[in-house]
Design a protein around this motif. Structure first.
Motif, mmCIF file in Angstrom:
data_model
loop_
_atom_site.group_PDB
_atom_site.id
_atom_site.type_symbol
_atom_site.label_atom_id
_atom_site.label_comp_id
_atom_site.label_asym_id
_atom_site.label_seq_id
_atom_site.Cartn_x
_atom_site.Cartn_y
_atom_site.Cartn_z
ATOM 1 N N ASP A 1 -37.682 -27.788 -0.693
ATOM 2 C CA ASP A 1 -37.780 -26.376 -1.103
ATOM 3 C C ASP A 1 -38.177 -25.497 0.081
ATOM 4 O OD1 ASP A 1 -37.138 -27.160 -3.607
ATOM 5 O OD2 ASP A 1 -39.187 -27.120 -4.410
ATOM 6 N N HIS A 2 -39.157 -26.008 0.874
ATOM 7 C CA HIS A 2 -39.640 -25.205 2.002
ATOM 8 C C HIS A 2 -38.664 -25.224 3.182
ATOM 9 C CE1 HIS A 2 -43.360 -24.615 -0.064
ATOM 10 N NE2 HIS A 2 -43.682 -25.889 -0.033
ATOM 11 N N GLN B 1 -40.281 -31.141 -3.056
ATOM 12 C CA GLN B 1 -41.197 -30.056 -2.675
ATOM 13 C C GLN B 1 -41.000 -29.692 -1.196
ATOM 14 O OE1 GLN B 1 -45.154 -31.311 -3.743
ATOM 15 N NE2 GLN B 1 -46.055 -29.336 -3.186
ATOM 16 N N ALA C 1 -33.482 -35.030 -4.140
ATOM 17 C CA ALA C 1 -33.395 -33.570 -4.039
ATOM 18 C C ALA C 1 -32.184 -33.143 -3.203
ATOM 19 C CB ALA C 1 -34.677 -33.031 -3.413
ATOM 20 N N GLU D 1 -45.720 -25.442 3.462
ATOM 21 C CA GLU D 1 -44.874 -24.266 3.705
ATOM 22 C C GLU D 1 -44.944 -23.848 5.179
ATOM 23 O OE1 GLU D 1 -44.302 -19.881 1.649
ATOM 24 O OE2 GLU D 1 -45.840 -21.258 0.895
#
Length: 913
Positions: free
Chosen positions: A414-415, A411, A449, A294
């Motif tokens: 997403d960030h 993943q 994604a 993140e």
């Protein structure tokens, strides 16, 4: 006691002669320079020459410093002669270098310092321990200049040959006292000395040096203490070598590295960015990295914006299409000097990224040097030429993002989704450009994604091809290339009309852009699109060809046409396309002389075109064949002259290589039609080819063996008469541990011999004489732990094929190589080569069943890994397995019970055993 040798003394006349020559060497007259170089080379024949140079450097203080320094450089260049020098000469040279190292002149000390590093490496520290001791003692000198000079030499030695220092001399390990000394000096008041100390220590991390790892905790503490004035490189090395030691400290390390990644000093930021790249590359560290994503991902994204220095360097804002090309401007995308033979693998995790796919010829031979060691080379085309050629922060961040995408996929997205949207829709073009680069860098890992967003993103990118900034247009080309496989999917008419056709049209427009960088990026991306679309491009060939032919830059044109030919294959036989393609190429061809460098990319392009057009090329083939033979003949004559007179400049091998490759293309395209050309050639092509097989340059041999294999497949009757001469060379080329640059030549030799064996046929008496010499070279290659994987695979296929044709000669050796053979080939994708090789192995097992007994698990594993064996091969598997079972049902059951469950299941399902 041994008598001490008489100390060495210079002879005044010899000394004067050498001194005069060194003085003359400073003149600028070129003719004089050549004779001086010859003279200096003649001096090396005297075993005392290095002593004279050492004497001039260390003792002639009346001589001007410049001359003494040149003697020091000559001494360094001739360091190897100390290994064969008489004892008293070697003794004097070692003593004199250390004496010069304490000279009052900094020039002399610097020259001596370079001599120390070179001689210490040549002699190895074990044979000059007093030098090492002298350097370490000088680290305690109160004179900072001397201290630093010693550290300069030590740091270079630690960098160049850390393993040679990690040894025992006379019962003690020098590093046992050197490393504590370096650790102590990492606390020194002078930042230069601290920096030397940390650098010296860090060179011992990658070699797993025990003397350092004893003090690892002190070392880590020292790195944190020095965090304010050290670059983070030592932590990067530690992360690669001993992550276990950094993980407990990870919270601190991560904070420090994030802080450093944002540093205004680009070098510090780059080192810190390398830390994230190294971290991401180690799959075992993923759990430690996941919670940091993140914070890390947005920082990497910010590192990808062009800096002011980059922009000055790039001058990317100009419309420069009309400016003539410099030779360095545009390099053809594929030319790598010769074809190499390799295979596609099924194994997970071994896929190269899409960008670095090798181009494969008609029989699976590779047309560009592959990643021999399977390493992911970020400096490759991947993050290539839209960025400056040096590795920099922007490239490193893009590479790190690429690896993170592969590791964390959705993943990561997403960030990044929020920050990425901000960049892509920013009004600042530099922000937009970096967002587009990030999108391309993530393409491979995050594709699943990102896919739901591509119906928005691809039109956005196509639209961005109209941007007024060339750097934005060029990076957009690259990113579209990274998503080419999605654009080219034949999902539906709608998908084709919305994404494939607009991408193709957009990139073709970029190939004709007013800016060269954009042209090149457009061409490279279009080539990727061609490769991914393959036959899907066929319906658009006419507009694509007409568009490409508007291009003024011939190199780009040849490249695009060559890749197009590889992509659409025999669709190019259509007379309409032949009429568009060939006249401009033939016209250009007739204007270029045999030694014009522009001929090289044209010949390379034609090699692809001839394979694709096949028999349709026949009307153009005569002059092409003849010219290739002339180029080969001339090149070989030039090389012969060069070998007889080494003062001449070495001829450029590229002409020879591309001429051989184009003949390979002709052979694949024309098949048996080549016979008449070969048989009427003068001097005879096969005589020229046999000379090429002995050529000292590896790429020439590599292409020559590719041609032997292609001729075996396509026109064996013309090749057969020359086989005795060819086989004599071929056997010698099969080396279990070739030098790195010889790997591809050995690969092609190993591949071609399998093709030749098949064409001779079963139990052929002429080929029989070569079976034992070949097998006795191929088995050691297969069993050699250090031979590259591609060489293992080619050796295995050829052993199988020779075994298929001459089972009685090969079967007795089966027990030696069966396990290694199965290990080499079980991951290769199903294809005809693998099929014939496995039919050979099965024939050997039938001939000598005891030979497979110890390797049964490997044999069964390689059988069940097949997806679609040919009916003939499948029947052989069935017969053999049933035979094992019925021969000794209990023994078989006991063995199979120990196999992994997946293998047991498949054997049962497919073969009922």
């Amino acid at each position: 006691m041994e008598p001490q040798p008489q100390p060495w003394q210079p002879n005044p006349e010899a000394l004067t002669e050498i001194l005069v020559t060194i003085h003359e060497s400073t003149s600028t007259n070129q003719a004089a320079q050549r004779s001086i170089t010859q003279k200096l080379n003649q001096f090396t024949r005297s075993p005392e020459y290095i002593a004279y140079l050492a004497y001039i450097l260390s003792s002639l203080d009346k001589e001007e410093e410049r001359i003494r320094t040149i003697a020091g450089f000559l001494l360094k260049n001739n360091a190897r002669f100390i290994l064969s020098a008489p004892q008293h000469v070697a003794h004097y040279v070692k003593h004199a270098i250390l004496q010069a190292f304490t000279d009052s002149s900094i020039m002399i000390r610097n020259a001596a310092s370079q001599d120390i590093v070179t001689f210490l490496g040549t002699l190895e520290p074990r044979n000059w321990p007093e030098c090492l001791q002298h350097l370490v003692n000088t680290l305690d000198s109160p004179d900072v200049d001397r201290q630093e000079a010693a550290f300069n030499a030590l740091e270079k030695a630690c960098e160049d040959y850390p393993r040679k220092l990690d040894i025992e001399i006379g019962g003690t390990r020098p590093l046992d006292y050197m490393i504590p000394k370096f650790l102590q000096l990492s606390e020194h008041p002078s930042s230069k000395i601290r920096s030397h100390a940390v650098a010296c220590l860090s060179y011992f991390v990658p070699i797993n040096c025990q003397s350092l790892f004893v003090h690892i905790d002190t070392f880590i503490a020292c790195l944190f203490k020095r965090a304010s004035d050290e670059d983070p490189s030592a932590l990067v090395l530690l992360l690669a070598a001993r992550p276990d030691k950094l993980m407990p400290e990870m919270a601190n390390v991560a904070e420090y590295m994030l802080y450093s990644t944002k540093d205004k000093n680009e070098n510090v930021a780059l080192e810190a960015c390398e830390f994230w790249l190294t971290f991401a590359e180690d799959p075992e560290l993923a759990p430690f990295l996941a919670p940091l994503l993140e914070k890390v991902a947005p920082v990497l994204l910010d590192c990808m914006v062009y800096g002011e220095d980059d922009l000055l360097w790039l001058e990317g804002d100009v419309e420069d299409a009309a400016v003539p090309d410099k030779e360095t401007d545009i390099k053809p995308r594929h030319y790598s000097g010769g074809k190499g033979h390799s295979f596609d693998r099924d194994g997970a995790g071994d896929e190269a990224p899409a960008e670095s796919k090798p181009r494969i010829g008609a029989y699976g031979e590779e047309l560009a040097d592959s990643d021999e060691e399977d390493d992911y080379d970020y400096d490759d085309d991947d993050f290539a030429d839209e960025m400056s050629t040096e590795w920099n922060l922007r490239k490193c961040a893009a590479a790190a993002l690429d690896v993170l995408a592969v590791r964390f996929s959705g993943q990561l997205l997403d960030h990044l989704l929020g920050p990425l949207k901000e960049k892509l829709w920013s009004s600042d073009w530099l922000q937009r450009e970096s967002g587009i680069l990030a999108l391309g860098a993530m393409a491979e890992g995050c594709i699943e994604a990102i896919e739901p967003h591509l119906p928005t993103l691809i039109p956005y990118l196509i639209n961005t091809l109209n941007d007024s900034k060339p750097l934005v247009r060029s990076i957009t080309c690259w990113t579209l290339g990274r998503y080419a496989s999605w654009c080219t999917q034949p999902i539906s008419e709608e998908h084709k009309n919305n994404y494939f056709i607009p991408t193709m049209e957009g990139l073709l427009r970029m190939v004709l852009d007013n800016n060269k960088r954009v042209q090149e990026a457009g061409c490279s991306a279009f080539a990727t699109l061609e490769e991914d679309a393959g036959p899907e491009l066929s319906p658009y060939l006419e507009p694509v060809l007409r568009n490409l032919y508007q291009h003024k830059n011939m190199l780009i044109l040849y490249d695009a046409v060559g890749t197009l030919a590889d992509a659409v294959g025999r669709a190019l036989q259509n007379p309409l396309y032949v009429d568009i393609l060939m006249p401009p190429l033939t016209k250009r061809w007739s204007k270029l002389a045999d030694d014009d460098e522009d001929l090289i990319p044209l010949l390379e392009c034609l090699a692809s075109v001839t394979i694709a057009m096949g028999p349709a090329f026949l009307p153009y083939a005569g002059p092409v064949f003849e010219r290739c033979c002339n180029i080969i003949h001339t090149s070989l004559l030039q090389y012969q002259q060069y070998q007889q007179n080494p003062d001449l400049e070495e001829p450029d091998k590229s002409f020879l290589v591309v001429a051989l490759d184009l003949l390979s293309g002709l052979t694949q395209g024309l098949g048996p039609n080549m016979d008449s050309f070969i048989n009427s050639s003068s001097p005879h092509l096969l005589q020229l080819l046999t000379v090429c097989l002995k050529h000292p340059q590896a790429p020439v041999r590599q292409s020559a063996y590719a041609l032997v294999g292609d001729m075996a497949v396509n026109c064996f009757s013309a090749l057969r008469p020359a086989m005795p001469g060819i086989m004599n060379e071929l056997v010698l080329q099969l080396d279990p541990e070739p030098k790195f640059e010889f790997v591809s030549a050995s690969n092609n030799a190993a591949w071609s011999v399998g093709e030749v064996a098949l064409r001779y046929g079963r139990d052929d008496p002429e080929f029989q004489q070569w079976v034992n010499p070949l097998i006795s070279r191929l088995i050691p290659i297969l069993l050699h732990p250090k031979a590259p994987r591609s060489l293992h695979e080619n050796a295995a296929v050829s052993i199988g094929r020779i075994g298929l044709m001459h089972p009685n000669h090969v079967a007795p050796h089966l027990g030696e190589f069966a396990q290694a053979w199965c290990q080499a080939l079980y991951e290769i994708r199903d294809n005809e080569e693998k099929d014939s090789a496995f039919r050979g192995l099965c024939t050997l097992v039938q001939t000598n069943p005891a030979g497979i007994a110890k390797s049964l698990l490997w044999f069964c594993n390689s059988i069940v890994r097949w997806n679609h064996p040919s009916p003939e091969l499948n029947q052989m598997f069935q017969t053999l397995l049933q035979g094992f079972k019925s021969h000794d049902p209990q023994g078989w059951a006991a063995q199979v019970a120990m196999f992994p469950p997946a293998i047991q299941e498949r054997l049962q399902q497919r073969y009922g055993v």
